[in-house]
Design an enzyme around this catalytic site. Sequence first.
Site, PDB file in Angstrom:
ATOM      1  N   LYS A   1      42.118  49.077  38.023  1.00 13.98           N
ATOM      2  CA  LYS A   1      43.082  49.461  39.063  1.00 13.98           C
ATOM      3  C   LYS A   1      43.066  50.973  39.186  1.00 13.98           C
ATOM      4  O   LYS A   1      42.720  51.666  38.235  1.00 13.98           O
ATOM      5  CB  LYS A   1      44.495  49.010  38.665  1.00 13.98           C
ATOM      6  CG  LYS A   1      45.450  48.889  39.838  1.00 13.98           C
ATOM      7  CD  LYS A   1      45.341  47.525  40.480  1.00 13.98           C
ATOM      8  CE  LYS A   1      46.331  47.327  41.597  1.00 13.98           C
ATOM      9  NZ  LYS A   1      46.444  45.905  41.965  1.00 13.98           N
TER      10      LYS A   1
HETATM   11  N1  GLU Z   1      45.118  44.683  45.160  1.00 14.94           N
HETATM   12  C1  GLU Z   1      44.875  43.270  45.151  1.00 14.94           C
HETATM   13  C2  GLU Z   1      45.427  42.644  43.888  1.00 14.94           C
HETATM   14  O1  GLU Z   1      46.320  43.153  43.277  1.00 14.94           O
HETATM   15  C3  GLU Z   1      43.420  42.921  45.417  1.00 14.94           C
HETATM   16  C4  GLU Z   1      42.416  43.527  44.485  1.00 14.94           C
HETATM   17  C5  GLU Z   1      40.975  43.302  44.926  1.00 14.94           C
HETATM   18  O2  GLU Z   1      40.736  42.712  45.971  1.00 14.94           O
HETATM   19  O3  GLU Z   1      40.103  43.765  44.186  1.00 14.94           O
HETATM   20  O4  GLU Z   1      45.028  41.573  43.507  1.00 14.94           O
END
Ligand code: GLU
Length: 423
Positions: free
Chosen positions: A113
Amino acid sequence: MPNLSYVNPSQNSPWGTYLSQVDRVVPYLGGLARWAETLRRPKRCLIVDIPIELDDGSVAHYEGYRVQHNLSRGPGKGGIRFHPDVTLEEVMALAAWMTVKTAAVNLPFGGAKGGIRIDPKQLSRKELERLTRRYTSEIGLIIGPDKDIPAPDVNTNAEIMAWMMDTYSMNVGSTATGVVTGKPIPLGGSLGRVKATGRGVFVVGREAARRQNLSLEGARVAVQGFGNVGSSAAELFAGNGAKIVAVQDHTGTVHNPNGLDIAGLMSELHHKGGIGEFAGGEKIGVEEFWDVPSDLLIPAALEGQLGLERAKRVKTQIVLEGANGPTTSDADLMLAERGILVVPDVIANAGGVTVSYFEWVQDFSSFFWTEDEINVRLDRIMVEAFRRIWETADQHRIPLRTAAFVVGCTRVLQAREERGLYP
Ligand code: GLU
């Protein structure tokens, strides 16, 4: 007791919440429990300084992060968040939840993240572009189509992904579409990606409701957070016969026990940027949202929204976590005690990363699927993942969250064990 020297989590902070979720899964990991400490430590945390020139000629510095929590099963995967409250500790928790999420759905990714501590609404479009490009360049050390693949999250979107893709590509000297997902369609984006997280919330909610003998026809749904996830999920629930009885976003809360008009809400969102002034319902206070009787309650905003006090009050049958980490650890216990089913984030909102996986695969093969193919495959993966988690919960008589952690963490730690310790 903090487990790492560089953060100091409290019990209900995101990392504190994640650590207690790990504690709850350990008894069900069998011999793999030997590797459990892996889950409590991010593999790699990068903190970057992002200096940018503002439109008035001054220079501002922002703090950015990219955390790779675990890469045992494949490249890192997870979104990028732009928010004034972003901290290293928050990004660590969000990265860790991605590890569990990708594994619970059995996608060949690890968890990562990123984020920048900024309120993007204070920046002009050009400043936002400079910020995004400089950040991408700084984290370029550790991202890449086979290393770690960012995507949208809170306050980031396809346009920002296009800037990220372009910046990374310029730096490596070739067009690398697979370095981020959630891109615009002409740049290798996938059909269905924008609404995928909301669609996944709906699919998992539908499956949970079916097992609880709750018909969606006339079911009352309350949604906190009416951004990309909350609004897409609400649209699908309404389209399948449910009544959206309350909606809350950063501009206010509206309530209508007979159901809010979903088309009206969507148009309000698009024209005014929020639903707080929506005329089709009664305006209520922020706290009152949690007292509205519902059958499904969807927290789809930020972490920690459903704490102990609210968990004592909510009148619902199913909490369906559209956001990451919306329920604190003590609230989780309270909801279980009250017989309220919690469908955890790591499965409920996994639709987004699942279609991100489809996008990444399509970019690699340069062969693109129809929206129908995407939606059918998404449905199938979510239904199967949910079934497995439900059966695990049944087998051990544990909450769905712990069951999702059992399924996910077992896969992660199996990979860890089979790869062996280096050196
Ligand atoms: N931000 C989204 C999540 O928390 C998607 C992450 C992604 O597609 O890599 O799952």
